[in-house]
Motif scaffolding. Structure first.
Motif, mmCIF file in Angstrom:
data_model
loop_
_atom_site.group_PDB
_atom_site.id
_atom_site.type_symbol
_atom_site.label_atom_id
_atom_site.label_comp_id
_atom_site.label_asym_id
_atom_site.label_seq_id
_atom_site.Cartn_x
_atom_site.Cartn_y
_atom_site.Cartn_z
ATOM 1 N N GLY A 1 0.871 -1.136 0.550
ATOM 2 C CA GLY A 1 -0.321 0.171 0.306
ATOM 3 C C GLY A 1 0.856 1.148 -0.140
ATOM 4 N N ALA A 2 1.979 1.334 -0.477
ATOM 5 C CA ALA A 2 3.033 2.003 -0.620
ATOM 6 C C ALA A 2 2.365 3.487 -1.429
ATOM 7 C CB ALA A 2 3.980 1.749 -1.438
ATOM 8 N N SER B 1 -13.810 4.970 4.244
ATOM 9 C CA SER B 1 -12.966 6.337 2.437
ATOM 10 C C SER B 1 -11.414 5.845 2.460
ATOM 11 C CB SER B 1 -12.702 7.254 3.369
ATOM 12 O OG SER B 1 -14.155 7.913 3.411
ATOM 13 N N LEU B 2 -10.423 5.065 3.827
ATOM 14 C CA LEU B 2 -9.173 5.319 3.185
ATOM 15 C C LEU B 2 -9.179 3.914 3.405
ATOM 16 C CD1 LEU B 2 -6.369 6.131 2.431
ATOM 17 C CD2 LEU B 2 -6.484 6.157 4.915
ATOM 18 N N MET B 3 -9.414 3.300 4.245
ATOM 19 C CA MET B 3 -8.888 1.476 4.319
ATOM 20 C C MET B 3 -9.135 0.236 3.763
ATOM 21 S SD MET B 3 -6.101 2.361 6.728
ATOM 22 C CE MET B 3 -5.749 1.808 7.909
ATOM 23 N N GLU C 1 -6.610 -5.094 -4.262
ATOM 24 C CA GLU C 1 -7.411 -5.045 -5.513
ATOM 25 C C GLU C 1 -7.672 -3.335 -5.793
ATOM 26 O OE1 GLU C 1 -10.292 -7.045 -8.528
ATOM 27 O OE2 GLU C 1 -9.956 -7.449 -6.357
ATOM 28 N N ARG C 2 -8.085 -2.717 -4.560
ATOM 29 C CA ARG C 2 -8.977 -1.731 -4.621
ATOM 30 C C ARG C 2 -8.450 -0.788 -3.651
ATOM 31 N NH1 ARG C 2 -13.987 -1.832 -6.979
ATOM 32 N NH2 ARG C 2 -13.815 0.603 -6.458
ATOM 33 N N ASP C 3 -7.349 -0.987 -3.631
ATOM 34 C CA ASP C 3 -6.891 0.372 -2.462
ATOM 35 C C ASP C 3 -6.801 1.523 -2.697
ATOM 36 O OD1 ASP C 3 -4.522 2.122 -1.022
ATOM 37 O OD2 ASP C 3 -3.174 0.679 -1.408
ATOM 38 N N ALA D 1 -9.425 -6.455 -2.253
ATOM 39 C CA ALA D 1 -9.480 -5.745 -0.723
ATOM 40 C C ALA D 1 -8.391 -4.572 -0.593
ATOM 41 C CB ALA D 1 -7.554 -6.277 -0.091
ATOM 42 N N GLY D 2 -8.894 -3.998 0.301
ATOM 43 C CA GLY D 2 -8.578 -2.040 0.213
ATOM 44 C C GLY D 2 -7.555 -1.458 0.762
ATOM 45 N N HIS D 3 -6.611 -0.280 1.375
ATOM 46 C CA HIS D 3 -5.528 0.137 2.085
ATOM 47 C C HIS D 3 -5.389 -0.996 3.166
ATOM 48 C CE1 HIS D 3 -2.005 2.620 1.786
ATOM 49 N NE2 HIS D 3 -2.713 3.220 3.680
ATOM 50 N N TRP D 4 -5.424 -1.596 3.937
ATOM 51 C CA TRP D 4 -5.147 -2.394 4.712
ATOM 52 C C TRP D 4 -6.221 -3.678 3.865
ATOM 53 C CZ3 TRP D 4 -8.032 -1.578 10.699
ATOM 54 C CH2 TRP D 4 -6.983 -2.305 11.657
#
Length: 291
Positions: A143-144, A177-179, A231-233, A262-265
């Motif tokens: 998640g860089a 929203s983010l994770m 995939e959806r970071d 998956a998202g960011h986390w």
């Protein structure tokens, strides 16, 4: 939910190393690994405004056959603030000195470790890789940001002034929203982790995300490099491939991977897939690293 975090904490060994005018707190699980092969110690660096708790759903799986080391990064969790700096490099130097203190004098011969960093932890992992010698066996970025590419604006709400149900709702909004890719995956444990991390966070890292700081640092890494995204970071979607290309511009042999759904986390939302993908990268790093 607090019981889960307390149990994991109780199973760990705490070590303190210098950080600014105070100390940096490290948690260790598992046993010291062999000097080569898949059981080499693994160091996990959590994300911004986070703590070791970002790895809650990974600790037991990843520490079964290796020494697992999870610090609270300077100014976050239980660790004290670092000296003022306008670059992540001095903070990475604090990490490197701490790792040498923890691993360098253990009497197992030359000290080696694998490194994995998430979000802000990925930025610090890149700077640590730029400074490291042969002790660093591999570095995995998750998640860089800070690769020199624009990202979508992520709307977050302020939490610190909220209480009760309004505070929980604010945490849920920010995680969605983010994770997380799917808000339905935000469970009570994730909310408890977010609350604990928010209360302890003092170091502000978001200003680095829009720079080329990671790209510039990881170009100097001598260890094999990998880059993983959910995939959806939120910080990479829908242009994940452009981030892989940015990394390969400076590390042509870098291994890359996408964690479905998956998202960011990703290490939390898709823990089993994350653990498997990270394990695969670590198992194969002595041979040819495939993309």
């Amino acid at each position: 939910m607090a019981d889960i975090l307390a149990r994991l904490d109780a199973l760990s060994r705490h070590i303190e190393t210098p950080c600014g005018e105070g100390r940096m707190v490290w948690r260790l699980w598992g046993e010291a690994g062999r000097e080569a092969g898949p059981a080499t110690p693994l160091v996990l660096l959590h994300g911004g405004s986070g703590s070791w708790r970002h790895w809650t759903r990974n600790i037991e799986a990843l520490s079964r056959d290796r020494l697992l080391i999870c610090p609270d990064l300077p100014g976050l969790g239980d660790s004290d603030m670092p000296p003022p700096a306008d670059s992540p490099a001095p903070v990475a130097a604090i990490l490197r000195a701490g790792l040498e203190q923890i691993l360098g004098g253990r009497g197992y011969g030359p000290w080696r470790y694998d490194l994995c960093g998430f979000s802000f932890g990925a930025l610090l992992a890149g700077h640590l890789a730029a400074q490291a010698g042969e002790e660093l066996r591999s570095v995995t970025l998750v998640g860089a940001g800070a690769l020199g590419l624009a990202r979508q604006i992520t709307p977050l709400v302020k939490v610190r002034s909220e209480t009760g149900e309004a505070r929980i709702a604010a945490h849920r909004h920010n995680l969605a929203s983010l994770m997380f890719a799917d808000p339905a995956n935000i469970d009570p444990l994730a909310l408890a982790i977010q609350e604990a991390n928010t209360v302890a966070a003092r170091f502000r890292s978001r200003g680095f995300a829009s720079t080329t700081s990671l790209k510039d640092a990881i170009a100097r890494a001598r260890a094999p490099v990998a880059l993983l995204y959910g995939e959806r970071d939120a910080i990479a979607w829908p242009e994940v491939e452009s981030r892989f290309a940015a990394l390969r511009a400076v590390q042509p042999e870098a291994w890359t991977g996408i964690i479905p759904g998956a998202g960011h986390w990703a290490a939390y939302e898709a823990a089993e897939s994350f653990n498997a993908m990270l394990g695969d990268m670590l198992a194969r790093r002595l041979g040819t690293l495939h993309r």
